[in-house]
Design a protein around this motif. Structure first.
Motif, PDB file in Angstrom:
ATOM      1  N   UNK A   3      -5.105 -11.966   1.869  1.00  0.00           N
ATOM      2  CA  UNK A   3      -4.734 -10.554   1.860  1.00  0.00           C
ATOM      3  C   UNK A   3      -4.446 -10.051   0.453  1.00  0.00           C
ATOM      4  N   UNK A   6      -7.526  -8.932  -1.136  1.00  0.00           N
ATOM      5  CA  UNK A   6      -7.987  -7.660  -0.568  1.00  0.00           C
ATOM      6  C   UNK A   6      -7.218  -6.500  -1.200  1.00  0.00           C
ATOM      7  N   UNK A   7      -5.899  -6.703  -1.331  1.00  0.00           N
ATOM      8  CA  UNK A   7      -5.088  -5.623  -1.903  1.00  0.00           C
ATOM      9  C   UNK A   7      -5.484  -5.366  -3.346  1.00  0.00           C
ATOM     10  N   UNK A  10      -8.740  -3.487  -3.354  1.00  0.00           N
ATOM     11  CA  UNK A  10      -8.458  -2.099  -2.971  1.00  0.00           C
ATOM     12  C   UNK A  10      -7.902  -1.330  -4.159  1.00  0.00           C
ATOM     13  N   UNK A  11      -6.954  -1.978  -4.850  1.00  0.00           N
ATOM     14  CA  UNK A  11      -6.310  -1.331  -5.991  1.00  0.00           C
ATOM     15  C   UNK A  11      -7.340  -1.003  -7.076  1.00  0.00           C
ATOM     16  N   UNK A  14      -9.620   1.832  -6.083  1.00  0.00           N
ATOM     17  CA  UNK A  14      -8.911   3.112  -6.132  1.00  0.00           C
ATOM     18  C   UNK A  14      -8.683   3.568  -7.571  1.00  0.00           C
ATOM     19  N   UNK A  18      -9.926   6.902  -9.098  1.00  0.00           N
ATOM     20  CA  UNK A  18      -8.913   7.770  -9.687  1.00  0.00           C
ATOM     21  C   UNK A  18      -9.351   8.214 -11.083  1.00  0.00           C
ATOM     22  N   UNK A  21     -12.276  10.720 -10.851  1.00  0.00           N
ATOM     23  CA  UNK A  21     -11.840  12.046 -10.418  1.00  0.00           C
ATOM     24  C   UNK A  21     -10.971  12.715 -11.470  1.00  0.00           C
ATOM     25  N   UNK A  25     -11.648  16.171 -13.314  1.00  0.00           N
ATOM     26  CA  UNK A  25     -10.673  17.247 -13.199  1.00  0.00           C
ATOM     27  C   UNK A  25     -10.325  17.831 -14.557  1.00  0.00           C
TER      28      UNK A  25
ATOM     29  N   UNK B 286      -8.035  14.457   0.914  1.00  0.00           N
ATOM     30  CA  UNK B 286      -9.141  14.530  -0.040  1.00  0.00           C
ATOM     31  C   UNK B 286      -9.750  15.927  -0.012  1.00  0.00           C
ATOM     32  N   UNK B 289      -7.562  18.153  -1.862  1.00  0.00           N
ATOM     33  CA  UNK B 289      -7.719  17.928  -3.294  1.00  0.00           C
ATOM     34  C   UNK B 289      -8.995  18.568  -3.813  1.00  0.00           C
ATOM     35  N   UNK B 313      -3.934  14.378  -7.199  1.00  0.00           N
ATOM     36  CA  UNK B 313      -4.755  13.167  -7.280  1.00  0.00           C
ATOM     37  C   UNK B 313      -3.876  11.924  -7.261  1.00  0.00           C
ATOM     38  N   UNK B 314      -2.804  11.940  -8.072  1.00  0.00           N
ATOM     39  CA  UNK B 314      -1.895  10.784  -8.111  1.00  0.00           C
ATOM     40  C   UNK B 314      -1.266  10.585  -6.733  1.00  0.00           C
ATOM     41  N   UNK B 317      -3.721   9.106  -4.398  1.00  0.00           N
ATOM     42  CA  UNK B 317      -3.911   7.719  -4.795  1.00  0.00           C
ATOM     43  C   UNK B 317      -2.800   6.854  -4.207  1.00  0.00           C
ATOM     44  N   UNK B 320      -3.053   6.666  -0.351  1.00  0.00           N
ATOM     45  CA  UNK B 320      -4.133   5.792   0.119  1.00  0.00           C
ATOM     46  C   UNK B 320      -3.751   4.339  -0.109  1.00  0.00           C
ATOM     47  N   UNK B 321      -3.287   4.060  -1.323  1.00  0.00           N
ATOM     48  CA  UNK B 321      -2.967   2.672  -1.645  1.00  0.00           C
ATOM     49  C   UNK B 321      -1.845   2.158  -0.742  1.00  0.00           C
ATOM     50  N   UNK B 324      -3.074   1.831   3.033  1.00  0.00           N
ATOM     51  CA  UNK B 324      -4.037   0.749   3.282  1.00  0.00           C
ATOM     52  C   UNK B 324      -3.404  -0.622   3.047  1.00  0.00           C
ATOM     53  N   UNK B 325      -2.442  -0.678   2.115  1.00  0.00           N
ATOM     54  CA  UNK B 325      -1.742  -1.951   1.919  1.00  0.00           C
ATOM     55  C   UNK B 325      -0.937  -2.304   3.165  1.00  0.00           C
ATOM     56  N   UNK B 328      -3.366  -3.594   5.633  1.00  0.00           N
ATOM     57  CA  UNK B 328      -3.852  -4.954   5.373  1.00  0.00           C
ATOM     58  C   UNK B 328      -2.782  -5.993   5.691  1.00  0.00           C
ATOM     59  N   UNK B 329      -1.543  -5.665   5.332  1.00  0.00           N
ATOM     60  CA  UNK B 329      -0.470  -6.633   5.542  1.00  0.00           C
ATOM     61  C   UNK B 329      -0.097  -6.766   7.004  1.00  0.00           C
TER      62      UNK B 329
END
Lengths: 172, 628
Positions: A3, A6-7, A10-11, A14, A18, A21, A25, B286, B289, B313-314, B317, B320-321, B324-325, B328-329
């Motif tokens: 896991x 995976x994290x 994912x990070x 993202x 980020x 975008x 912006x 999204x 945004x 945006x932050x 971010x 989402x993080x 999703x964490x 996953x956990x």
């Protein structure tokens, strides 16, 4: 897969998104409606800025000519900044510059020209802003380049060194 | 005065929300779930406080209090009352207030539900975190109650294109939809944290999913209808990034709505439902945004300050993080029971879920790719309808086929053969129908044939479904929604292939014969409206033996001074006749205009209404009857 991995993945994904975008912006991207570019100059009749009884026809003016049309106003701060570049164009070439004075008061406009210099060969007034809309303008300042009656380029916002060079090149 | 009170109320709700988060965290740590009613009362308090601030903002707009910056920038004394009120959310700051108000509104409804206290407390925490984040954004970067000194005498006015009754109600509907998924999001995170993602969760969540989904459907429909008759481009869907931003959560929510039923009925697909719940809300954010930050250019981009965009945006971010964490956990691992047959309802729902996710990905790529490409190498590309149509269309037919078939299958056993035979007969009937139809229309396009065939097939199967067993009241929700979808698809195909656009340049008295239409320009008239002057042109269009009078016009608004072209649309249910004047080209006494002939537009709107009705009917069903 663990896991933790995976994290981390994912990070990373993202963060990449980020950054992309965030960059999109912060990038200076003014909306560039190119609707009128490549088309004929609309048939607009304007009042002369200095002589109310005199009319200026855009079609007659730009026919067989290279003309830079600049929409400006005394209340518009970026216009002051771009005035320097317009003066530079006037100094370095024989390009005709038509200024369209947009939604402005006559006295203020005169003071503006006195304070910052007059780069225009001819000035028209558009007190109600109607003519500028027909030209496809969204605000001030905006600059159109017209070659033989066809709009060949359009710049939104104040013109700078780069745009000045582009205009000088277009005139050749 | 109103501004200072409202600012104070916003600050109080900010403090209240953060203290409630702390309080609840302590309670959860100690596993002490007594005296929760105080907490519910406080969270209701947040809703009331925000509601009063919102009313104060509306009040400032009604009395044209120009000492308020937002009112000054977006209102004008000559504006009709209705638009003064709607003006309060037709700007960035006001719409953020509405956004947060709706966040707290859903929390308000949620606290009234009878749910396990631990699950409830977690949900409230997550929802409060969302409220807190957006309140900080509101108060510190886009405060709607900023004062200006000296007080201006007159305001700058509302963009005339936004002065439209439909557009006044379009944002609230859309927000009730977007934001509605926040509670599903908080609820699913809470269920993951407490390991209580079960069929009870799924039943409770169903109500919120359906509610938000119905609002979103209506919101999208209204936006599309507005674009059709106000923008004057003759279209109803442009695959514009802003439209896509609302379509993406809708697709995800539709998938969620269906997978949640499987979860409920069969104790399956838990992770999938949880993931969809998270993604639906993320896509809503999204959308906010994309639409708000100014990363795209549109009428919706109110926040021109890139730092506001960066803040959103932050925030996204982190959301989402974080979510999703947690997923996953805490992802539940369930064993799939091995007694399933292929021809079973849940498999078909899953297949169509995959299709929906595929459509979603196509739209997502089409929307986001140009932005990222531009950010990386400065190249601008535009992705148009051709991309979407060519990728989505072929799969749409399969999607519809499965959609028509699915409802006839059983949950737990291989399906009954009698239905298969009947469905085959219906398919043959629709094949014959579509061929006759095309023969009459004299068209040999394959994709049009397939479009008509499949939408008509879906239509027939839904009708059959409605009458096969006497269970109409239970299945009404599904039947309406699917019927609406069939109608929409049918209308889209017919409209796509038979719509006509004619560009004209005419002067008064002119008569022109173009294609099948005889167009006559009769006269012009000047009218003075409450805050505009208008010139109306009168046209008479003769199509066969039908005569239609159309009156497109141009309006000049006085504040802000801006021209708008008002379209004129007449409909006889089957066809729409549509006129719009070109603003940019006036020639002496000739005006140039566009004439559109749009078949079945009314059908399309009817379809959207049916889909939304399906959702609304579903809300009134008893929980054990949930079905699709």
């Amino acid at each position: 897969m663990k896991i933790q991995y995976k994290i981390v993945i994912l990070f990373v994904i993202l963060v990449l998104l980020f950054l992309a975008f965030g960059r999109a912006l912060l990038k200076d991207k003014t909306y560039q409606p190119t609707e009128m570019v490549g088309k004929k100059v609309p048939n607009i009749i304007l009042n002369d800025f200095n002589n109310k009884n005199k009319k200026i026809s855009l079609v007659n003016l730009t026919n067989n000519n290279f003309v830079v049309i600049n929409i400006w106003s005394s209340w518009c701060i970026p216009c002051k900044e771009e005035n320097y570049f317009l003066l530079k164009i006037k100094k370095n070439s024989k390009i005709n510059i038509l200024g369209i004075n947009y939604k402005d008061q006559h006295t203020n406009a005169l003071k503006f020209l006195k304070d910052f210099g007059n780069p225009f060969n001819l000035i028209a007034s558009d007190t109600l802003g109607e003519a500028s809309i027909q030209l496809g303008a969204y605000g001030v300042p905006e600059t159109f380049v017209v070659k033989n009656g066809i709009i060949v380029a359009k710049f939104l916002g104040p013109i700078n060194e780069e745009i000045t060079d582009t205009i000088l090149n277009l005139s050749k | 005065m109103a501004g200072s009170i409202a600012n104070f109320l916003l600050s109080v709700s900010l403090i209240l929300s953060i203290s409630l988060i702390f309080l609840l965290t302590i309670k959860i740590n100690k596993k002490n779930f007594e005296n929760l009613s105080v907490i519910y009362l406080c969270s209701d308090g947040i809703f009331y406080l925000l509601f009063i601030s919102f009313i104060l903002l509306v009040y400032s707009f009604i009395v044209s209090d120009f000492s308020n910056l937002v009112v000054y920038q977006n209102s004008h004394t000559t504006k009709p009352l209705f638009y003064k009120i709607s003006g309060s959310w037709a700007n960035h700051e006001g719409s953020m207030v509405l956004f947060i108000l709706i966040l707290s509104f859903y929390l308000f409804i949620f606290t009234k539900k009878k749910i396990d206290p631990e699950l409830k407390c977690f949900t409230i925490i997550f929802q409060l975190i969302l409220i807190f984040i957006f309140l900080v954004f509101l108060i510190f970067t886009s405060n709607p109650f900023t004062k200006i000194l000296p007080t201006p005498v007159q305001g700058l006015g509302l963009n005339p294109i936004l002065q439209d009754p439909l557009l006044a109600i379009h944002p609230p509907f859309l927000y009730f939809g977007y934001v509605g998924f926040s509670i599903v999001f908080s609820f699913v995170l809470a269920a993951l944290m407490t390991k209580k993602l079960n069929s009870f969760w799924s039943r409770e969540a169903h109500f919120f999913i359906l509610l938000a989904w119905s609002f979103l459907t209506i919101g999208i429909g209204l936006g599309s209808f507005w674009a059709y008759y106000e923008l004057g481009w003759g279209g109803y869907w442009f695959w514009d990034p802003v439209e896509n931003a609302s379509l993406m959560p809708w697709l995800a929510a539709t998938a969620l709505l269906h997978s949640n039923i499987v979860t409920q009925k069969k104790n399956l697909l838990y992770s999938w439902t949880a993931l969809l719940s998270i993604f639906t809300f993320i896509l809503s954010l999204l959308g906010t945004f994309l639409v708000r930050s100014g990363v795209l250019n549109s009428v919706h981009a109110f926040a021109n300050d890139p730092f506001r965009g960066l803040y959103i945006l932050i925030t996204i971010f982190l959301i989402i993080f974080g979510s999703l964490t947690i997923f996953l956990l805490k992802n539940p691992s369930y064993q799939r029971k091995n007694n399933s047959f292929f021809f079973q309802k849940d498999n078909f729902i899953l297949i169509n879920n995959c299709f929906l996710i595929f459509f979603l990905s196509v739209v997502l790529v089409g929307t986001v790719y140009p932005i990222i490409l531009n950010a990386i190498n400065g190249e601008s590309i535009s992705i148009g309808p051709i991309y979407y149509n060519s990728i989505i269309k072929p799969f749409l037919f399969v999607f519809i086929f499965i959609m028509a078939y699915g409802p006839f299958l059983e949950w737990n056993k291989n399906s009954n053969n009698s239905f298969i035979k009947n469905l085959l007969i219906l398919f043959i009937i629709s094949l014959i129908f579509s061929l006759i139809f095309l023969f009459l229309l004299n068209n040999k396009n394959i994709s049009l044939t397939l479009g008509i065939l499949f939408s008509f097939y879906l239509f027939l199967t839904v009708i059959y479904d409605a009458f096969r067993e006497k269970k109409l009241s239970i299945n009404l929700s599904r039947i309406l929604a699917h019927l609406g979808f069939a109608t929409v698809i049918f209308a889209i195909f017919i409209n796509g292939y038979f719509a006509k656009e004619i560009n004209l340049s005419m002067k008064v008295g002119d008569k022109k014969q173009l294609e099948n239409f005889l167009i006559e320009f009769k006269n012009t008239k000047s009218i003075k409206g409450p805050n505009y002057d208008q010139i109306t042109a009168n046209f008479l269009v003769t199509d066969g033996n039908k005569k239609v009078e159309l009156t497109p016009s141009i309006r000049k608004y006085n504040q802000p001074a801006q021209f708008t072209s008002e379209t004129s649309i007449k409909s006889n249910f089957i066809n729409d006749y549509y006129f719009a004047i070109n603003l940019s080209q006036f020639n002496d006494n000739k005006i140039s205009l566009r004439f559109y002939y749009k078949p079945l537009m009314q059908c399309l709107w009817l379809g959207v209404i049916l889909i939304a009705c399906g959702g609304i009917f579903g809300l009134f069903k008893k929980k054990y009857e949930n079905t699709i």
